[in-house]
Each structure stands twice: as structure tokens, then as C-alpha cells.
Design a protein around this motif. Structure first.
Motif, PDB file in Angstrom:
ATOM      1  N   ALA A  63      -7.571  -4.757  -4.010  1.00 51.24           N
ATOM      2  CA  ALA A  63      -6.842  -4.348  -2.806  1.00 51.24           C
ATOM      3  C   ALA A  63      -5.422  -3.898  -3.171  1.00 51.24           C
ATOM      4  CB  ALA A  63      -6.793  -5.503  -1.803  1.00 51.24           C
ATOM      5  N   GLU A  64      -4.797  -4.621  -4.107  1.00 49.67           N
ATOM      6  CA  GLU A  64      -3.451  -4.261  -4.557  1.00 49.67           C
ATOM      7  C   GLU A  64      -3.463  -2.922  -5.306  1.00 49.67           C
ATOM      8  OE1 GLU A  64       0.413  -6.414  -6.608  1.00 49.67           O
ATOM      9  OE2 GLU A  64      -1.577  -7.250  -6.989  1.00 49.67           O
ATOM     10  N   LYS A  65      -4.480  -2.724  -6.150  1.00 51.03           N
ATOM     11  CA  LYS A  65      -4.605  -1.449  -6.885  1.00 51.03           C
ATOM     12  C   LYS A  65      -4.789  -0.277  -5.920  1.00 51.03           C
ATOM     13  CE  LYS A  65      -6.544  -3.203 -11.262  1.00 51.03           C
ATOM     14  NZ  LYS A  65      -7.784  -3.319 -12.065  1.00 51.03           N
ATOM     15  N   ILE A  66      -5.566  -0.505  -4.854  1.00 47.63           N
ATOM     16  CA  ILE A  66      -5.782   0.531  -3.820  1.00 47.63           C
ATOM     17  C   ILE A  66      -4.446   0.909  -3.192  1.00 47.63           C
ATOM     18  CG2 ILE A  66      -6.734   0.911  -1.497  1.00 47.63           C
ATOM     19  CD1 ILE A  66      -9.137  -0.913  -2.490  1.00 47.63           C
ATOM     20  N   SER A  67      -3.667  -0.108  -2.818  1.00 49.85           N
ATOM     21  CA  SER A  67      -2.372   0.132  -2.180  1.00 49.85           C
ATOM     22  C   SER A  67      -1.412   0.869  -3.117  1.00 49.85           C
ATOM     23  CB  SER A  67      -1.767  -1.199  -1.750  1.00 49.85           C
ATOM     24  OG  SER A  67      -0.623  -0.980  -0.978  1.00 49.85           O
ATOM     25  N   ASP A  68      -1.392   0.466  -4.388  1.00 48.44           N
ATOM     26  CA  ASP A  68      -0.522   1.120  -5.382  1.00 48.44           C
ATOM     27  C   ASP A  68      -0.878   2.600  -5.530  1.00 48.44           C
ATOM     28  OD1 ASP A  68       0.738  -1.283  -5.824  1.00 48.44           O
ATOM     29  OD2 ASP A  68      -0.323  -1.742  -7.690  1.00 48.44           O
ATOM     30  N   LEU A  69      -2.185   2.878  -5.672  1.00 49.15           N
ATOM     31  CA  LEU A  69      -2.628   4.266  -5.871  1.00 49.15           C
ATOM     32  C   LEU A  69      -2.363   5.107  -4.624  1.00 49.15           C
ATOM     33  CD1 LEU A  69      -4.058   6.407  -7.623  1.00 49.15           C
ATOM     34  CD2 LEU A  69      -6.225   5.643  -6.629  1.00 49.15           C
ATOM     35  N   SER A  70      -2.680   4.545  -3.458  1.00 48.90           N
ATOM     36  CA  SER A  70      -2.465   5.264  -2.196  1.00 48.90           C
ATOM     37  C   SER A  70      -0.987   5.588  -1.990  1.00 48.90           C
ATOM     38  CB  SER A  70      -2.989   4.425  -1.032  1.00 48.90           C
ATOM     39  OG  SER A  70      -3.050   5.186   0.136  1.00 48.90           O
ATOM     40  N   SER A  71      -0.109   4.658  -2.369  1.00 52.33           N
ATOM     41  CA  SER A  71       1.347   4.885  -2.260  1.00 52.33           C
ATOM     42  C   SER A  71       1.788   6.042  -3.159  1.00 52.33           C
ATOM     43  CB  SER A  71       2.121   3.621  -2.646  1.00 52.33           C
ATOM     44  OG  SER A  71       1.830   2.571  -1.780  1.00 52.33           O
ATOM     45  N   LYS A  72       1.227   6.077  -4.388  1.00 56.29           N
ATOM     46  CA  LYS A  72       1.571   7.165  -5.319  1.00 56.29           C
ATOM     47  C   LYS A  72       1.091   8.515  -4.804  1.00 56.29           C
ATOM     48  CE  LYS A  72       1.518   4.208  -9.432  1.00 56.29           C
ATOM     49  NZ  LYS A  72       0.681   3.711 -10.526  1.00 56.29           N
ATOM     50  N   VAL A  73      -0.154   8.546  -4.281  1.00 58.82           N
ATOM     51  CA  VAL A  73      -0.715   9.792  -3.728  1.00 58.82           C
ATOM     52  C   VAL A  73       0.160  10.274  -2.569  1.00 58.82           C
ATOM     53  CG1 VAL A  73      -2.673  10.794  -2.463  1.00 58.82           C
ATOM     54  CG2 VAL A  73      -3.100   9.322  -4.445  1.00 58.82           C
TER      55      VAL A  73
END
Length: 461
Positions: free
Chosen positions: A316-326
Motif C-alpha cells: 500500500a505504501e509503495k502504491i502511494s509512493d509511485l502514484s505521488s511520483k506519477v
């Protein structure tokens, strides 16, 4: 096969999952915008008063709809958690309860809206030339709340399980249908009388009714991942409290955003019609940029929710990190393009007014570099919503608009030599501060601690 399908968003490449969810949501949001533009186009053929009558109703309608949107978002979160945990029984039960609760709320709001239309329209300042039209439009629109909220429920529940394409198709059909029905009921044809301004609301009710009926039929049939049932539609007080605990903060977040933008317009109007026109163009550009930002945020809510349900906090944290970068790099790129073509864009809306072109282009140029920060804030709000911590996203949004943007706009425009340009600068400054606050709070990890604590309490219970 079914199990593999269930694990689609809790395993595999995160970017693929994010793209698969975000793109149809963004397209659905664009279609919603097209729906409103079609109404404005046909009403414009009746004259400026017709557009003004609807424009006056819109802020109040938006405030009412934000209540439904907030509660259905809570439905998305609850269902996504059960979907991630592969608990189909609870997916169906939660969906049935969401439909039941929001159905009764929509009836209550429809009755309230219908009978309060005359005093409400007078309160917002409807003049004698548009009062009757604004009342009739609001009353007819109020009758459609039941249909509109039922479609919201269908759309939100489908998003909760990761099926975002089906609602998009339903919206696509309603947009085309609205294109035909609007002129039919506004101007009349054959046996159908000309309803004028109220005709746009009648056309909307018909399309909303069809989309709601389609959505409820799909949920009832149970072939698309959710099956609602009569036995599960008995009033459950503890479940309803859970829905309201998550939904009310989300509703307040959306309604405070609407109220904040209305107050900002009041500040802008004091600088004259040229500045209002320049602000209007910049606000339109901003509303288009928010579409992909919200699409990513909703996709993040679904993905984070399902992975929290599957007890995969790290993912879930990795999803949030990637989505923030995108969001940051994608919307910063769009912002740079808008910065370069700011004059051309402004001239497209007002081709023969050099002052409005100059002021509008400046507004876009001042805002554009901060669009990536706006995207980060929206995505992190989506993360907090996915965990079920809707209070965090509400407080960040209220802080951004009411504690930073509006007071700063007032101070810079009235207490410095910047004048109306001070209003322009309040946007990037508030975007920067809100993104920083959201990011710091996210990195503090309280949302993870809260998730682990909630799971521990459930285990004990």
C-alpha cells in the motif's frame, strides 16, 4: 480463476494496476464535464438569463451532492477493504447496506430540496427576471437526487472492487442521450412541450434514472463482482455509524472546497469584470488539471484500500509512493506546457481583449509550475481515504483553502501593491504548503500505525 481475479490489485506490477484504474476514472470525469457543457450549450440558446438561472443553482446543488459523494466514497473504502481480504460475503453485505442507507438519505434530500427551493434561490440573490426559472430548475433537479445518488452508489461500489470500466460505459451512453434529450425538452418537439430552463433538469432526470436503474440492475444480478440482496437490507445501526464516521469528513472536504471557491469568486469580483474574466479562464484550466489529479487519487484510494484489506501495508505504501511520483512529474509536465502556451489558451477564450489575455495568461503562468504539487496533495488524500482515515484528507483540504489560500489572497490583493495579482499568487503558495503538510504527515506513518491498531482491535474483538 476467480481467486486470480481477486488478487489482480493486491499482486503484480503496481504501475499496471494504477494505469488500469486511473485512465477509465479520468475519462469518466471528463464525460461528466461534457455532460455539464452540453446543458450550458443548449441553455445558452435560450439566452443569458437561462444560463444565469442554472449557474445560481449550481453551488447549492454541488453542496448537496457532496454529501452523497462523501458517503459513497466511504462505501468504496469499506468494500475495497473486504475485496482485498477476499471476503465476498462482506463485499455483498456492505454494498447492500450502502445502497439502503443512501437511498433513504437521497429521498430525504429530494423532499428537502424541492420545498426549500424558493427561499434558497432568494437567499443566493436570484433577481426577479430569473427567480421563477431558477426555482423550477432546482425543484426538478431535486426530484432527481434519488437517481443521481443511486448511480453514485453503483459507481463507487464498482470502483471499490476495481471495476472502473463499466461505470464509464454507462456515463458515455448518458452523455449521448443527454445530447438528444436536452434540446427536446428545452425547446419542445411534437407532443413534448417546451419546458425551457426546467427542460434541462427533466432531460437530466431521465438520463440519471436510466443510469441508476442500469447500475442497480447490475448490482442485483451479481455477475460483475457484487451482488446486493434483500435480506442484507435490514437497517444495521453499527454499520451505518461506520459509514457516517468515514463519509461525513469526506463530504465536508468536498463541500468546503466548493464553498472556498465561491468565496474566492466574491473576492475576485471586487476588482472588476476584466479580472473576473481572467480568473474565470484560469479556473477553467485548473478544473481540467484537477481531472487527472482526482483520477489518480481515486485509483490510489481503491488500490490502497484493497491492499490494506489484504494486510499488505508495505505494498500500500509503495502504491502511494509511485502514484505521488506519477502525479508530481505528470502534472508538472502539463503545467510546463500550459506555462508556454498560456497566451494562446487565454486568447482562445477571449480573442479580442488584450487586457484579459494578459491577466489570464499571467494567472496560468503563476499557477502552472505548482500543478505537480496539487497532484501530490490529491494522491496523498487518496491514500488517507483508502486507509479509512478520511479526517486527515478533510483537514488538509480545509487547511489549504481556508487557512492558507483565501486569507493569503485577501492579504496580498488588499494589503500589498500586487492588487488582484496577489489572488493569483495565493494558488501556488497554498499548493506548496498543502503538499508539504500532506507529505510530512504521510511520512510520519501515523496512517500505518492506525491500520495495524485497527486490525489488532478486530482480532481481539
Amino acid at each position: 480463476m476467480n481467486k486470480a481475479k481477486n488478487k489482480k490489485y493486491t499482486e503484480g506490477k503496481i504501475l499496471n494496476s494504477l494505469t488500469t484504474l486511473a485512465l477509465p476514472i479520468i475519462l469518466a470525469n471528463i464525460l461528466h464535464t461534457a455532460y455539464q457543457l452540453i446543458d450550458t450549450f443548449w441553455l445558452g440558446r435560450l439566452g443569458a438569463n437561462a444560463v444565469a438561472a442554472v449557474s445560481l443553482s449550481f453551488p447549492i446543488l454541488f453542496l448537496v451532492l457532496s454529501l452523497g459523494a462523501g458517503l459513497t466514497l466511504a462505501g468504496t473504502v469499506i468494500v475495497s477493504h473486504h475485496k482485498g481480504a477476499e471476503d465476498q460475503r462482506q463485499v455483498n453485505y456492505s454494498s447492500s447496506q450502502t445502497v439502503l442507507v443512501i437511498f433513504f438519505i437521497s429521498i430525504l434530500l429530494a423532499i428537502l430540496g424541492y420545498f426549500s427551493a424558493p427561499p434558497l434561490m432568494k437567499l443566493v440573490g436570484a433577481g426577479p427576471e430569473i427567480l421563477a426559472d431558477s426555482i423550477s430548475y432546482f425543484q426538478v433537479s431535486s426530484l432527481g437526487f434519488v437517481f443521481l445518488f443511486m448511480f453514485f452508489v453503483f459507481q463507487s461500489l464498482m470502483r471499490g472492487i476495481g471495476n472502473v470500466v463499466l461505470p464509464m460505459y454507462v456515463i458515455l451512453v448518458t452523455v449521448f442521450l443527454n445530447l438528444i434529450l436536452d434540446p427536446l425538452f428545452i425547446f419542445g418537439y411534437g407532443p413534448i412541450p417546451a419546458y425551457g430552463v426546467a427542460g434541462a433538469a427533466v432531460a437530466s432526470i431521465i438520463t440519471q434514472g436510466l443510469s441508476a436503474a442500469t447500475g442497480i440492475f447490475i448490482l442485483w444480478r451479481g455477475k460483475k463482482g457484487i451482488k446486493i440482496n434483500w435480506p442484507d437490507m435490514k437497517f444495521d445501526l453499527s454499520w451505518t455509524k461506520k459509514l457516517f464516521a468515514m463519509g461525513i469528513p469526506a463530504s465536508l472536504e468536498q463541500s468546503s472546497r466548493a464553498a472556498g471557491m465561491t468565496v474566492m469568486v466574491m473576492l475576485v469580483t471586487s476588482f472588476g469584470s476584466d479580472v473576473v474574466a481572467a480568473y474565470g479562464i484560469g479556473a477553467r484550466i485548473l478544473s481540467l488539471v484537477i481531472v487527472p489529479a482526482l483520477g489518480l487519487a481515486i485509483a490510489t484510494t481503491t488500490l490502497v484500500g484493497q491492499n490494506i484489506g489484504a494486510s499488505k501495508i508495505k505494498r500500500a505504501e509503495k502504491i502511494s509512493d509511485l502514484s505521488s511520483k506519477v502525479a508530481f512529474f505528470g502534472l508538472t509536465g502539463i503545467g510546463m506546457l500550459l506555462f508556454v502556451f498560456a497566451e494562446n489558451l487565454t486568447a482562445f477564450f477571449v480573442p479580442n481583449d488584450p487586457k484579459v489575455i494578459k491577466d489570464g495568461a499571467l494567472f496560468i503562468k503563476v499557477m502552472a509550475p505548482s500543478f505537480g504539487l496539487l497532484g501530490v496533495q490529491q494522491v496523498l488524500n487518496g491514500t488517507f481515504n483508502g486507509v479509512g482515515f478520511t479526517q486527515a484528507s478533510m483537514l488538509i483540504s480545509i487547511f489549504s483553502l481556508w487557512i492558507i489560500r483565501f486569507p493569503l489572497a485577501f492579504i496580498l490583493s488588499y494589503k500589498t501593491g500586487l492588487e488582484f495579482e496577489g489572488i493569483w499568487w495565493s494558488f501556488p503558495v497554498s499548493n506548496l504548503i498543502a503538499a508539504a503538510v500532506a507529505f510530512i504527515y504521510y511520512k510520519m506513518g501515523y496512517w500505518k500505525v492506525r491500520t495495524i491498531r485497527n486490525r489488532h482491535q478486530k482480532t481481539i474483538g
